[in-house]
Design a protein around this motif. Sequence first.
Motif, mmCIF file in Angstrom:
data_model
loop_
_atom_site.group_PDB
_atom_site.id
_atom_site.type_symbol
_atom_site.label_atom_id
_atom_site.label_comp_id
_atom_site.label_asym_id
_atom_site.label_seq_id
_atom_site.Cartn_x
_atom_site.Cartn_y
_atom_site.Cartn_z
ATOM 1 N N THR A 113 52.139 43.036 50.488
ATOM 2 C CA THR A 113 50.709 42.640 49.671
ATOM 3 C C THR A 113 49.872 43.685 49.963
ATOM 4 O O THR A 113 49.382 44.206 51.208
ATOM 5 N N SER A 114 49.169 44.534 48.987
ATOM 6 C CA SER A 114 48.431 45.445 48.865
ATOM 7 C C SER A 114 47.016 44.974 48.869
ATOM 8 O O SER A 114 46.602 44.089 48.495
ATOM 9 N N PHE A 115 46.150 45.751 49.680
ATOM 10 C CA PHE A 115 44.682 45.584 49.760
ATOM 11 C C PHE A 115 44.156 45.513 48.385
ATOM 12 O O PHE A 115 43.406 44.540 47.912
ATOM 13 N N ILE A 116 44.462 46.340 47.471
ATOM 14 C CA ILE A 116 43.858 46.514 46.116
ATOM 15 C C ILE A 116 44.196 45.011 45.474
ATOM 16 O O ILE A 116 43.343 44.455 44.630
ATOM 17 N N SER A 117 45.382 44.677 45.455
ATOM 18 C CA SER A 117 45.867 43.354 44.768
ATOM 19 C C SER A 117 45.121 42.077 45.353
ATOM 20 O O SER A 117 44.714 41.307 44.330
ATOM 21 N N ILE A 118 44.856 41.888 46.577
ATOM 22 C CA ILE A 118 44.163 41.200 47.161
ATOM 23 C C ILE A 118 42.719 40.988 46.545
ATOM 24 O O ILE A 118 42.100 39.866 46.135
ATOM 25 N N MET A 119 42.081 42.086 46.519
ATOM 26 C CA MET A 119 40.593 42.075 45.900
ATOM 27 C C MET A 119 40.787 41.915 44.354
ATOM 28 O O MET A 119 39.618 41.269 44.105
ATOM 29 N N GLU A 120 42.042 42.326 43.576
ATOM 30 C CA GLU A 120 41.765 41.984 42.370
ATOM 31 C C GLU A 120 41.940 40.455 42.169
ATOM 32 O O GLU A 120 41.138 39.752 41.175
ATOM 33 N N GLU A 121 42.671 39.941 43.237
ATOM 34 C CA GLU A 121 42.867 38.221 42.964
ATOM 35 C C GLU A 121 41.499 37.739 43.139
ATOM 36 O O GLU A 121 41.097 36.841 42.594
ATOM 37 N N ASN A 122 40.776 38.271 44.194
ATOM 38 C CA ASN A 122 39.734 37.808 44.464
ATOM 39 C C ASN A 122 38.583 37.677 43.496
ATOM 40 O O ASN A 122 37.825 36.837 43.258
ATOM 41 N N LEU A 123 38.718 38.817 42.769
ATOM 42 C CA LEU A 123 37.895 39.024 41.621
ATOM 43 C C LEU A 123 38.126 37.947 40.426
ATOM 44 O O LEU A 123 36.933 37.533 39.932
ATOM 45 N N GLU A 124 39.172 37.592 40.219
ATOM 46 C CA GLU A 124 39.574 36.469 39.392
ATOM 47 C C GLU A 124 39.227 35.084 39.831
ATOM 48 O O GLU A 124 38.442 34.180 39.014
ATOM 49 N N LYS A 125 39.427 35.046 41.270
ATOM 50 C CA LYS A 125 38.652 33.733 41.888
ATOM 51 C C LYS A 125 36.999 33.566 41.404
ATOM 52 O O LYS A 125 36.536 32.828 41.412
ATOM 53 N N LEU A 126 36.676 34.776 41.557
ATOM 54 C CA LEU A 126 34.895 34.803 41.741
ATOM 55 C C LEU A 126 34.487 34.815 40.232
ATOM 56 O O LEU A 126 33.594 33.930 40.201
ATOM 57 N N LYS A 127 35.333 34.910 39.268
ATOM 58 C CA LYS A 127 35.135 34.879 37.823
ATOM 59 C C LYS A 127 34.982 33.360 37.595
ATOM 60 O O LYS A 127 33.988 32.820 37.004
ATOM 61 N N LYS A 128 35.929 32.493 38.329
ATOM 62 C CA LYS A 128 35.946 31.200 38.109
ATOM 63 C C LYS A 128 34.566 30.567 38.888
ATOM 64 O O LYS A 128 33.984 29.746 38.323
ATOM 65 N N GLY A 129 34.523 30.932 40.156
ATOM 66 C CA GLY A 129 33.592 30.186 40.805
ATOM 67 C C GLY A 129 32.295 30.894 40.682
ATOM 68 O O GLY A 129 31.145 29.901 40.873
ATOM 69 N N LEU A 130 31.967 31.871 39.936
ATOM 70 C CA LEU A 130 30.474 32.147 39.828
ATOM 71 C C LEU A 130 30.290 32.075 37.905
ATOM 72 O O LEU A 130 29.406 32.620 37.819
#
Length: 320
Positions: free
Chosen positions: A300-317
């Motif tokens: 699992t790449s650092f970039i993909s983890i951070m891209e997934e985080n951004l999708e979560k932030l979209k929902k959460g924020l």
Amino acid sequence: MSIKKIKLLITITMISASIFSCIKNETTDKISISASVYPLYEFAKAVGGEKVEVSMILPPGTDIHSYEPKPMDLVRINSSDIFIYISEYLEPWAKEIVDSTINSHISIIKASEGITLTESEHNHEHSHKEEGEDADNDDHSDLSKDPHIWLDFEICQTIVDKLLNELIKIDPLNSEYYLNSAGLYKQKLEELDKKYIAVINRCQSKTIITGGHFAFGRMAKRYGLNHISPYRGFTTDAEPSPQVIASMIDMIKRDNIEYIFFEELLRPKVAEAISAETGVKLELLHGAHNISKKEFRDQTSFISIMEENLEKLKKGLKYQ
Ligand SMILES: [Zn+2]
């Protein structure tokens, strides 16, 4: 682990380290890099590519904030050409090793060198002793700066440059190769940085509410967010503040907040309790301190983890 114990461990392992080092030199001509934690492991692989062999000191699935080095870690570090770590505020043991032992031929990169680490209001609160608090129990004074610098993707690019410079110094014949791979990876980090700025600009809420420890301060600073955590200090071993939990519950009810984030690899006790009280949904916001064994196997790449985080932030924020 006490300093004495670490020093003893180091003495014991120095001999085996030198033996290990001889074996390595005979079997491979690649540059060996020991990276203390996952983000640095990723950056080193990205810059060094096929010219390097990178090992991650922190085993997948373990918590960096409570990690104590094993004898084999010291062997690995001492048999490397480069050792990279973040800061004494994240890996106090790494600083001990660097200060007291490390073989003189090893290039040491402190990733946070030249970066001003932030202190949070949490620490100012912490310095005023609460009623009944044991004055000797203030172990976090030494861990009072935020070491989570990999959660600011502009800073990540400066860490990539530090690795690049070191590799060029050690292996100038392959300068072009390293320049090219570092350039490509920095481009990915820059794109990530731009995506975060664009997405967060369009989010209705600007507050990261997490039941985990205070890990996202650097991300919050970079992208204009607030970060609320019930934990004081920057480590996972502190006790959460009941007052902050109560105010988080009030805020979730008042502002109709739909998601609370929790951290990777640790049981989300606080987030679950807040969810049970308010009905707020749980979502993982991956701090990338480390990855699970499965994520490691899956590369699992650092970039993909951070891209997934951004999708979560979209929902959460509440992205609009
Ligand atoms: Zn952390």
